[in-house]
Design a protein around this motif. Structure first.
Motif, PDB file in Angstrom:
ATOM      1  N   LEU A 162      12.574 -54.346  50.733  1.00 10.38           N
ATOM      2  CA  LEU A 162      12.168 -52.886  50.180  1.00 10.38           C
ATOM      3  C   LEU A 162      10.896 -52.550  51.116  1.00 10.38           C
ATOM      4  N   SER A 163      11.510 -51.053  51.523  1.00  6.48           N
ATOM      5  CA  SER A 163      10.316 -50.406  52.249  1.00  6.48           C
ATOM      6  C   SER A 163      10.373 -48.812  51.603  1.00  6.48           C
ATOM      7  N   ALA A 164       9.021 -48.324  51.993  1.00  6.30           N
ATOM      8  CA  ALA A 164       8.789 -46.922  51.514  1.00  6.30           C
ATOM      9  C   ALA A 164      10.044 -45.971  52.009  1.00  6.30           C
ATOM     10  N   ASP A 165      10.326 -46.361  53.199  1.00 12.74           N
ATOM     11  CA  ASP A 165      11.314 -45.293  54.214  1.00 12.74           C
ATOM     12  C   ASP A 165      12.618 -45.551  53.115  1.00 12.74           C
ATOM     13  N   MET A 166      13.053 -46.745  52.768  1.00 10.17           N
ATOM     14  CA  MET A 166      14.371 -46.880  52.050  1.00 10.17           C
ATOM     15  C   MET A 166      14.155 -46.181  50.517  1.00 10.17           C
ATOM     16  N   LEU A 167      13.113 -46.202  50.123  1.00  6.99           N
ATOM     17  CA  LEU A 167      12.858 -45.560  48.910  1.00  6.99           C
ATOM     18  C   LEU A 167      12.922 -44.046  48.939  1.00  6.99           C
ATOM     19  N   GLU A 168      12.434 -43.561  49.984  1.00  5.56           N
ATOM     20  CA  GLU A 168      12.224 -42.163  50.012  1.00  5.56           C
ATOM     21  C   GLU A 168      13.844 -41.595  50.619  1.00  5.56           C
ATOM     22  N   LYS A 169      14.577 -42.395  51.316  1.00  6.40           N
ATOM     23  CA  LYS A 169      15.644 -41.974  51.834  1.00  6.40           C
ATOM     24  C   LYS A 169      16.941 -41.966  50.676  1.00  6.40           C
ATOM     25  N   GLU A 170      16.702 -43.130  49.687  1.00  4.70           N
ATOM     26  CA  GLU A 170      17.734 -43.287  48.517  1.00  4.70           C
ATOM     27  C   GLU A 170      17.233 -42.494  47.323  1.00  4.70           C
ATOM     28  N   GLY A 171      16.042 -42.240  47.074  1.00  7.23           N
ATOM     29  CA  GLY A 171      15.612 -41.283  45.989  1.00  7.23           C
ATOM     30  C   GLY A 171      15.496 -42.267  44.779  1.00  7.23           C
ATOM     31  N   SER A 172      16.684 -42.891  44.198  1.00  6.73           N
ATOM     32  CA  SER A 172      16.557 -43.585  43.042  1.00  6.73           C
ATOM     33  C   SER A 172      16.220 -45.027  43.142  1.00  6.73           C
ATOM     34  N   LEU A 173      15.268 -45.682  42.678  1.00  3.57           N
ATOM     35  CA  LEU A 173      14.945 -46.896  42.723  1.00  3.57           C
ATOM     36  C   LEU A 173      16.123 -47.873  41.998  1.00  3.57           C
ATOM     37  N   TYR A 174      16.388 -47.451  40.912  1.00  2.52           N
ATOM     38  CA  TYR A 174      17.333 -48.277  40.196  1.00  2.52           C
ATOM     39  C   TYR A 174      18.753 -48.497  40.757  1.00  2.52           C
ATOM     40  N   ARG A 175      19.201 -47.155  41.505  1.00  2.00           N
ATOM     41  CA  ARG A 175      20.409 -47.152  42.394  1.00  2.00           C
ATOM     42  C   ARG A 175      20.394 -48.207  43.611  1.00  2.00           C
ATOM     43  N   LEU A 176      19.165 -48.192  44.091  1.00  2.00           N
ATOM     44  CA  LEU A 176      18.864 -49.112  45.406  1.00  2.00           C
ATOM     45  C   LEU A 176      18.813 -50.485  44.916  1.00  2.00           C
ATOM     46  N   LEU A 177      18.180 -50.671  43.720  1.00  2.00           N
ATOM     47  CA  LEU A 177      18.275 -52.194  43.104  1.00  2.00           C
ATOM     48  C   LEU A 177      19.568 -52.509  43.135  1.00  2.00           C
ATOM     49  N   ALA A 178      20.476 -51.392  42.496  1.00  2.29           N
ATOM     50  CA  ALA A 178      22.005 -51.907  42.200  1.00  2.29           C
ATOM     51  C   ALA A 178      22.757 -52.086  43.327  1.00  2.29           C
ATOM     52  N   GLU A 179      22.698 -51.324  44.341  1.00  3.03           N
ATOM     53  CA  GLU A 179      23.445 -51.352  45.404  1.00  3.03           C
ATOM     54  C   GLU A 179      23.008 -52.452  46.586  1.00  3.03           C
ATOM     55  N   ARG A 180      21.761 -52.446  46.692  1.00 11.78           N
ATOM     56  CA  ARG A 180      21.162 -53.399  47.543  1.00 11.78           C
ATOM     57  C   ARG A 180      20.939 -54.685  47.146  1.00 11.78           C
ATOM     58  N   TYR A 181      20.523 -54.754  46.128  1.00 15.59           N
ATOM     59  CA  TYR A 181      20.110 -56.152  45.391  1.00 15.59           C
ATOM     60  C   TYR A 181      20.662 -56.691  44.190  1.00 15.59           C
ATOM     61  N   ALA A 182      22.079 -55.981  44.075  1.00 19.64           N
ATOM     62  CA  ALA A 182      22.827 -56.512  43.045  1.00 19.64           C
ATOM     63  C   ALA A 182      22.346 -56.501  41.866  1.00 19.64           C
ATOM     64  N   ILE A 183      21.379 -55.704  41.447  1.00 21.87           N
ATOM     65  CA  ILE A 183      20.693 -56.002  40.015  1.00 21.87           C
ATOM     66  C   ILE A 183      21.052 -54.744  39.009  1.00 21.87           C
ATOM     67  N   HIS A 184      22.011 -55.060  38.078  1.00 26.04           N
ATOM     68  CA  HIS A 184      22.496 -53.996  37.411  1.00 26.04           C
ATOM     69  C   HIS A 184      22.299 -54.128  35.904  1.00 26.04           C
ATOM     70  N   ASP A 185      22.827 -53.266  35.222  1.00 27.08           N
ATOM     71  CA  ASP A 185      22.666 -52.975  33.826  1.00 27.08           C
ATOM     72  C   ASP A 185      21.244 -53.678  33.002  1.00 27.08           C
ATOM     73  N   VAL A 186      20.337 -52.877  33.621  1.00 24.02           N
ATOM     74  CA  VAL A 186      18.713 -53.018  33.326  1.00 24.02           C
ATOM     75  C   VAL A 186      18.819 -52.500  31.931  1.00 24.02           C
ATOM     76  N   TYR A 187      17.782 -53.206  31.252  1.00 18.87           N
ATOM     77  CA  TYR A 187      17.295 -52.591  29.908  1.00 18.87           C
ATOM     78  C   TYR A 187      15.811 -52.979  29.664  1.00 18.87           C
ATOM     79  N   ASP A 188      15.224 -52.179  28.892  1.00 20.20           N
ATOM     80  CA  ASP A 188      13.576 -52.262  28.711  1.00 20.20           C
ATOM     81  C   ASP A 188      13.236 -52.522  27.428  1.00 20.20           C
ATOM     82  N   GLU A 189      11.905 -53.135  27.432  1.00 17.11           N
ATOM     83  CA  GLU A 189      11.111 -53.272  26.227  1.00 17.11           C
ATOM     84  C   GLU A 189       9.841 -52.741  26.739  1.00 17.11           C
TER      85      GLU A 189
END
Length: 231
Positions: A136-163
């Protein structure tokens, strides 16, 4: 120091001697500062047990986690962001405990100013285990815009929830300037751990929200955010 991610409500602060050495000031000065913070209701002494941050009376869990871009889309606003910093750092003991990693493990730390229709409304600081987001890099984040979309599409991290928790807190001078908030106005500060679908923590998030532009709504356990970008 107390406003840093290493401390939260209900935590014990270091002893006077340790604070004196850590901050490079005399114990007399440390004692004076602690007394002032106790008088302000920020800290409390518990007999011989030491000094503690006053615990929050009520904690309201927010689920599920929604990315800022998605929230703004739901509110009919156009999202944008400014990356303030992006770097790799070692996990402190507290962050390591929250993210289920070892103290000193590498973290991706990123801080962003989030805007709705060009108006700043929150400052988000994210801490992610580098092992979960390798490459993960700053360039990737600035190009994608959405961190969670990047997590889902590049790192297969889906259905997140928080506490997490929300509390009113004083802002730093930098935060006032970035959010274009009135002097001495407080912020709504969200601190939470974001989990993936396997219940593994993937992010510790600190979000400092503009007091007039953001309102958190709890509705059936779901987190909704009303954004008043025009105010």
């Amino acid at each position: 120091m107390l406003n840093s991610p290493d401390f939260n409500s209900g935590d014990q602060i270091p002893a006077e001697r340790e604070l004196s050495e850590l901050l490079g000031i005399s114990r007399v000065t440390v004692r004076k500062i602690i007394t002032e913070l106790i008088d302000e209701g920020v800290l409390e002494r518990r007999g011989n047990q030491g000094t503690w941050l006053v615990d929050t009376a009520i904690e309201r869990p927010l689920q599920p986690a929604l990315g800022i871009s998605k929230i703004l889309e739901l509110n009919g606003a156009v999202p944008s962001s400014q990356l303030i910093y992006f770097h790799i750092s070692a996990a402190s003991a507290r962050i390591a405990r929250l993210l289920h990693i070892e103290e000193g493990d590498p973290l991706v730390m990123l801080k962003r100013l989030r805007l709705a229709d060009g108006h700043p409304f929150c400052i988000e600081t994210s801490y992610l285990p580098q092992a979960r987001v390798a490459g993960l890099s700053a360039d990737m984040l600035e190009k994608e815009g959405s961190l969670y979309r990047l997590l889902a599409e590049r790192y297969a991290i889906h259905d997140v929830y928080d506490e997490g928790t929300i509390r009113a807190a004083a802002m730093s001078e930098e935060e006032h300037q970035l959010l274009q908030a009135k002097p001495e106005s407080p912020a709504l500060v969200y601190r939470g751990v974001i989990y993936d679908s396997q219940h593994q923590p993937i992010e510790y998030l600190v979000s400092v929200n503009h007091p007039q532009r953001v309102a958190f709504r709890i509705n059936g356990g779901l987190k909704e955010v009303n954004l008043h970008a025009g105010t």
